[in-house]
Design a protein around this motif. Structure first.
Motif, PDB file in Angstrom:
ATOM      1  N   ALA A  22     110.755   7.495  35.259  1.00 40.49           N
ATOM      2  CA  ALA A  22     110.465   6.293  36.044  1.00 40.49           C
ATOM      3  C   ALA A  22     110.559   6.719  37.503  1.00 40.49           C
ATOM      4  O   ALA A  22     111.571   7.289  37.923  1.00 40.49           O
ATOM      5  N   VAL A  23     109.490   6.452  38.243  1.00 37.20           N
ATOM      6  CA  VAL A  23     109.403   6.882  39.638  1.00 37.20           C
ATOM      7  C   VAL A  23     109.480   5.658  40.542  1.00 37.20           C
ATOM      8  O   VAL A  23     108.816   4.642  40.279  1.00 37.20           O
ATOM      9  N   PHE A  24     110.270   5.758  41.600  1.00 40.65           N
ATOM     10  CA  PHE A  24     110.395   4.656  42.552  1.00 40.65           C
ATOM     11  C   PHE A  24     110.282   5.192  43.969  1.00 40.65           C
ATOM     12  O   PHE A  24     110.582   6.354  44.233  1.00 40.65           O
ATOM     13  N   LEU A  25     109.824   4.334  44.855  1.00 39.04           N
ATOM     14  CA  LEU A  25     109.721   4.676  46.270  1.00 39.04           C
ATOM     15  C   LEU A  25     110.406   3.595  47.089  1.00 39.04           C
ATOM     16  O   LEU A  25     110.079   2.418  46.949  1.00 39.04           O
ATOM     17  N   PRO A  26     111.360   3.964  47.935  1.00 35.70           N
ATOM     18  CA  PRO A  26     111.995   2.969  48.789  1.00 35.70           C
ATOM     19  C   PRO A  26     111.012   2.462  49.840  1.00 35.70           C
ATOM     20  O   PRO A  26     110.190   3.230  50.343  1.00 35.70           O
ATOM     21  N   THR A  27     111.090   1.186  50.149  1.00 39.51           N
ATOM     22  CA  THR A  27     110.282   0.637  51.228  1.00 39.51           C
ATOM     23  C   THR A  27     110.897   1.073  52.557  1.00 39.51           C
ATOM     24  O   THR A  27     111.984   1.643  52.594  1.00 39.51           O
ATOM     25  N   GLU A  28     110.205   0.785  53.646  1.00 39.95           N
ATOM     26  CA  GLU A  28     110.671   1.223  54.967  1.00 39.95           C
ATOM     27  C   GLU A  28     112.097   0.807  55.274  1.00 39.95           C
ATOM     28  O   GLU A  28     112.876   1.583  55.809  1.00 39.95           O
ATOM     29  N   ASP A  29     112.444  -0.420  54.936  1.00 42.45           N
ATOM     30  CA  ASP A  29     113.788  -0.889  55.271  1.00 42.45           C
ATOM     31  C   ASP A  29     114.828  -0.555  54.198  1.00 42.45           C
ATOM     32  O   ASP A  29     115.991  -0.918  54.329  1.00 42.45           O
ATOM     33  N   GLN A  30     114.408   0.134  53.131  1.00 42.32           N
ATOM     34  CA  GLN A  30     115.298   0.592  52.061  1.00 42.32           C
ATOM     35  C   GLN A  30     115.884  -0.545  51.214  1.00 42.32           C
ATOM     36  O   GLN A  30     116.738  -0.292  50.375  1.00 42.32           O
ATOM     37  N   ARG A  31     115.449  -1.778  51.436  1.00 40.03           N
ATOM     38  CA  ARG A  31     116.033  -2.907  50.689  1.00 40.03           C
ATOM     39  C   ARG A  31     115.271  -3.214  49.412  1.00 40.03           C
ATOM     40  O   ARG A  31     115.739  -3.995  48.589  1.00 40.03           O
ATOM     41  N   VAL A  32     114.110  -2.603  49.244  1.00 38.58           N
ATOM     42  CA  VAL A  32     113.311  -2.795  48.034  1.00 38.58           C
ATOM     43  C   VAL A  32     112.844  -1.427  47.548  1.00 38.58           C
ATOM     44  O   VAL A  32     112.395  -0.605  48.335  1.00 38.58           O
ATOM     45  N   LEU A  33     112.974  -1.214  46.247  1.00 40.44           N
ATOM     46  CA  LEU A  33     112.454  -0.003  45.625  1.00 40.44           C
ATOM     47  C   LEU A  33     111.189  -0.386  44.872  1.00 40.44           C
ATOM     48  O   LEU A  33     111.220  -1.263  44.016  1.00 40.44           O
ATOM     49  N   ALA A  34     110.089   0.253  45.192  1.00 41.97           N
ATOM     50  CA  ALA A  34     108.837   0.015  44.472  1.00 41.97           C
ATOM     51  C   ALA A  34     108.831   0.921  43.246  1.00 41.97           C
ATOM     52  O   ALA A  34     108.832   2.147  43.364  1.00 41.97           O
ATOM     53  N   LEU A  35     108.871   0.319  42.065  1.00 42.18           N
ATOM     54  CA  LEU A  35     108.842   1.072  40.814  1.00 42.18           C
ATOM     55  C   LEU A  35     107.381   1.360  40.483  1.00 42.18           C
ATOM     56  O   LEU A  35     106.645   0.485  40.036  1.00 42.18           O
ATOM     57  N   THR A  36     106.935   2.580  40.766  1.00 43.28           N
ATOM     58  CA  THR A  36     105.508   2.903  40.750  1.00 43.28           C
ATOM     59  C   THR A  36     105.012   3.516  39.447  1.00 43.28           C
ATOM     60  O   THR A  36     103.811   3.514  39.195  1.00 43.28           O
ATOM     61  N   LYS A  37     105.906   4.057  38.643  1.00 44.72           N
ATOM     62  CA  LYS A  37     105.442   4.718  37.423  1.00 44.72           C
ATOM     63  C   LYS A  37     106.538   4.735  36.378  1.00 44.72           C
ATOM     64  O   LYS A  37     107.691   5.027  36.684  1.00 44.72           O
ATOM     65  N   THR A  38     106.143   4.444  35.152  1.00 43.95           N
ATOM     66  CA  THR A  38     107.013   4.616  33.996  1.00 43.95           C
ATOM     67  C   THR A  38     106.180   5.342  32.948  1.00 43.95           C
ATOM     68  O   THR A  38     105.081   4.905  32.612  1.00 43.95           O
ATOM     69  N   PHE A  39     106.683   6.463  32.459  1.00 46.70           N
ATOM     70  CA  PHE A  39     105.933   7.246  31.480  1.00 46.70           C
ATOM     71  C   PHE A  39     106.880   7.832  30.447  1.00 46.70           C
ATOM     72  O   PHE A  39     107.964   8.317  30.790  1.00 46.70           O
ATOM     73  N   VAL A  40     106.444   7.794  29.182  1.00 44.45           N
ATOM     74  CA  VAL A  40     107.157   8.450  28.088  1.00 44.45           C
ATOM     75  C   VAL A  40     106.108   9.190  27.262  1.00 44.45           C
ATOM     76  O   VAL A  40     105.044   8.638  26.961  1.00 44.45           O
ATOM     77  N   GLU A  41     106.407  10.427  26.919  1.00 45.77           N
ATOM     78  CA  GLU A  41     105.499  11.211  26.071  1.00 45.77           C
ATOM     79  C   GLU A  41     105.188  10.421  24.800  1.00 45.77           C
ATOM     80  O   GLU A  41     106.087   9.797  24.218  1.00 45.77           O
ATOM     81  N   PRO A  42     103.935  10.442  24.367  1.00 43.53           N
ATOM     82  CA  PRO A  42     103.514   9.640  23.216  1.00 43.53           C
ATOM     83  C   PRO A  42     104.380   9.809  21.961  1.00 43.53           C
ATOM     84  O   PRO A  42     104.661   8.830  21.268  1.00 43.53           O
ATOM     85  N   ALA A  43     104.832  11.004  21.676  1.00 41.13           N
ATOM     86  CA  ALA A  43     105.631  11.237  20.471  1.00 41.13           C
ATOM     87  C   ALA A  43     106.988  10.537  20.507  1.00 41.13           C
ATOM     88  O   ALA A  43     107.630  10.367  19.461  1.00 41.13           O
ATOM     89  N   PHE A  44     107.417  10.103  21.697  1.00 42.93           N
ATOM     90  CA  PHE A  44     108.738   9.489  21.848  1.00 42.93           C
ATOM     91  C   PHE A  44     108.669   7.997  22.161  1.00 42.93           C
ATOM     92  O   PHE A  44     109.694   7.371  22.421  1.00 42.93           O
ATOM     93  N   ARG A  45     107.485   7.427  22.162  1.00 44.96           N
ATOM     94  CA  ARG A  45     107.338   6.008  22.477  1.00 44.96           C
ATOM     95  C   ARG A  45     107.874   5.137  21.347  1.00 44.96           C
ATOM     96  O   ARG A  45     108.001   5.584  20.214  1.00 44.96           O
TER      97      ARG A  45
END
Length: 102
Positions: A22-45
Protein backbone atom coordinates in the motif's frame (compact mmCIF):
# COMPACT_ATOMS: atom_id res chain seq x y z
CA UNK A 1 4.47 -13.01 7.13
CA UNK A 2 4.75 -9.45 8.27
CA UNK A 3 3.73 -5.94 7.35
CA UNK A 4 6.56 -3.43 7.44
CA UNK A 5 6.81 0.24 6.64
CA UNK A 6 9.38 1.13 4.01
CA UNK A 7 9.32 4.88 3.40
CA UNK A 8 5.94 5.89 1.99
CA UNK A 9 4.62 2.38 1.67
CA UNK A 10 3.68 -0.61 3.71
CA UNK A 11 4.71 -3.97 2.34
CA UNK A 12 3.56 -7.50 3.10
CA UNK A 13 6.25 -10.14 2.87
CA UNK A 14 6.13 -13.92 2.77
CA UNK A 15 9.48 -15.70 3.07
CA UNK A 16 11.31 -12.50 2.14
CA UNK A 17 9.22 -11.90 -0.99
CA UNK A 18 7.05 -8.78 -1.26
CA UNK A 19 3.58 -9.98 -2.23
CA UNK A 20 1.59 -6.84 -1.42
CA UNK A 21 1.93 -3.14 -0.84
CA UNK A 22 0.00 0.00 0.00
CA UNK A 23 1.57 3.26 -1.15
CA UNK A 24 0.77 6.66 0.34
CA UNK A 25 1.95 10.19 -0.30
CA UNK A 26 1.76 12.94 2.32
CA UNK A 27 0.12 16.16 1.21
CA UNK A 28 2.05 19.43 1.47
CA UNK A 29 0.90 20.16 4.99
CA UNK A 30 1.45 16.53 6.10
CA UNK A 31 -2.06 16.37 7.62
CA UNK A 32 -3.47 14.07 4.93
CA UNK A 33 -1.96 10.94 3.44
CA UNK A 34 -3.12 10.17 -0.09
CA UNK A 35 -3.44 6.38 -0.35
CA UNK A 36 -2.51 5.98 -4.01
CA UNK A 37 -2.03 2.26 -4.51
CA UNK A 38 -2.99 -1.05 -2.98
CA UNK A 39 -1.70 -4.21 -4.65
CA UNK A 40 -1.53 -7.90 -3.76
CA UNK A 41 -0.08 -10.59 -6.02
CA UNK A 42 -2.94 -12.56 -7.60
CA UNK A 43 -1.99 -15.85 -5.92
CA UNK A 44 -2.43 -14.23 -2.49
CA UNK A 45 -5.68 -12.34 -3.04
CA UNK A 46 -8.80 -13.08 -1.01
CA UNK A 47 -6.92 -13.35 2.29
CA UNK A 48 -7.54 -9.79 3.64
CA UNK A 49 -3.93 -8.81 2.91
CA UNK A 50 -4.97 -5.67 1.03
CA UNK A 51 -7.28 -4.66 3.87
CA UNK A 52 -4.50 -5.29 6.39
CA UNK A 53 -2.22 -3.02 4.36
CA UNK A 54 -4.86 -0.27 4.25
CA UNK A 55 -5.31 -0.68 8.00
CA UNK A 56 -1.55 -0.23 8.47
CA UNK A 57 -1.67 3.07 6.56
CA UNK A 58 -4.66 4.19 8.65
CA UNK A 59 -2.97 3.23 11.92
CA UNK A 60 0.13 5.14 10.85
CA UNK A 61 -2.01 8.19 10.02
CA UNK A 62 -3.76 7.98 13.38
CA UNK A 63 -0.40 7.86 15.18
CA UNK A 64 0.60 11.07 13.38
CA UNK A 65 -2.75 12.83 13.88
CA UNK A 66 -3.31 12.71 10.12
CA UNK A 67 -6.18 11.66 7.85
CA UNK A 68 -6.24 9.32 4.85
CA UNK A 69 -7.62 10.25 1.43
CA UNK A 70 -8.34 7.15 -0.65
CA UNK A 71 -6.97 7.84 -4.12
CA UNK A 72 -7.04 4.12 -4.88
CA UNK A 73 -10.38 2.57 -5.84
CA UNK A 74 -9.87 -0.40 -3.51
CA UNK A 75 -9.33 1.87 -0.51
CA UNK A 76 -12.29 4.09 -1.50
CA UNK A 77 -14.59 1.05 -1.67
CA UNK A 78 -13.20 -0.29 1.62
CA UNK A 79 -13.77 3.07 3.36
CA UNK A 80 -17.40 3.09 2.18
CA UNK A 81 -18.03 -0.57 3.00
CA UNK A 82 -16.65 -0.24 6.54
CA UNK A 83 -17.52 3.40 7.15
CA UNK A 84 -17.58 3.16 10.95
CA UNK A 85 -14.15 1.52 11.08
CA UNK A 86 -12.51 4.32 9.09
CA UNK A 87 -14.70 7.29 10.05
CA UNK A 88 -12.07 8.83 12.33
CA UNK A 89 -9.37 8.85 9.67
CA UNK A 90 -11.12 9.08 6.29
CA UNK A 91 -11.49 12.19 4.19
CA UNK A 92 -13.33 12.51 0.89
CA UNK A 93 -12.20 10.28 -1.98
CA UNK A 94 -9.42 11.73 -4.05
CA UNK A 95 -9.69 12.46 -7.76
CA UNK A 96 -8.03 9.17 -8.70
CA UNK A 97 -10.27 6.96 -6.51
CA UNK A 98 -11.83 5.29 -9.54
CA UNK A 99 -8.60 4.81 -11.47
CA UNK A 100 -7.44 1.44 -10.21
CA UNK A 101 -9.33 -1.79 -10.63
CA UNK A 102 -10.38 -4.13 -7.87
Amino acid sequence: MAIQQKGNRFIYEVNGQVIGEAVFLPTEDQRVLALTKTFVEPAFRGQTIAQDLVDAVCDFARSKGAKVRPDCRYAAVLFRRFEEKYADVAVQDGPEANSCSI
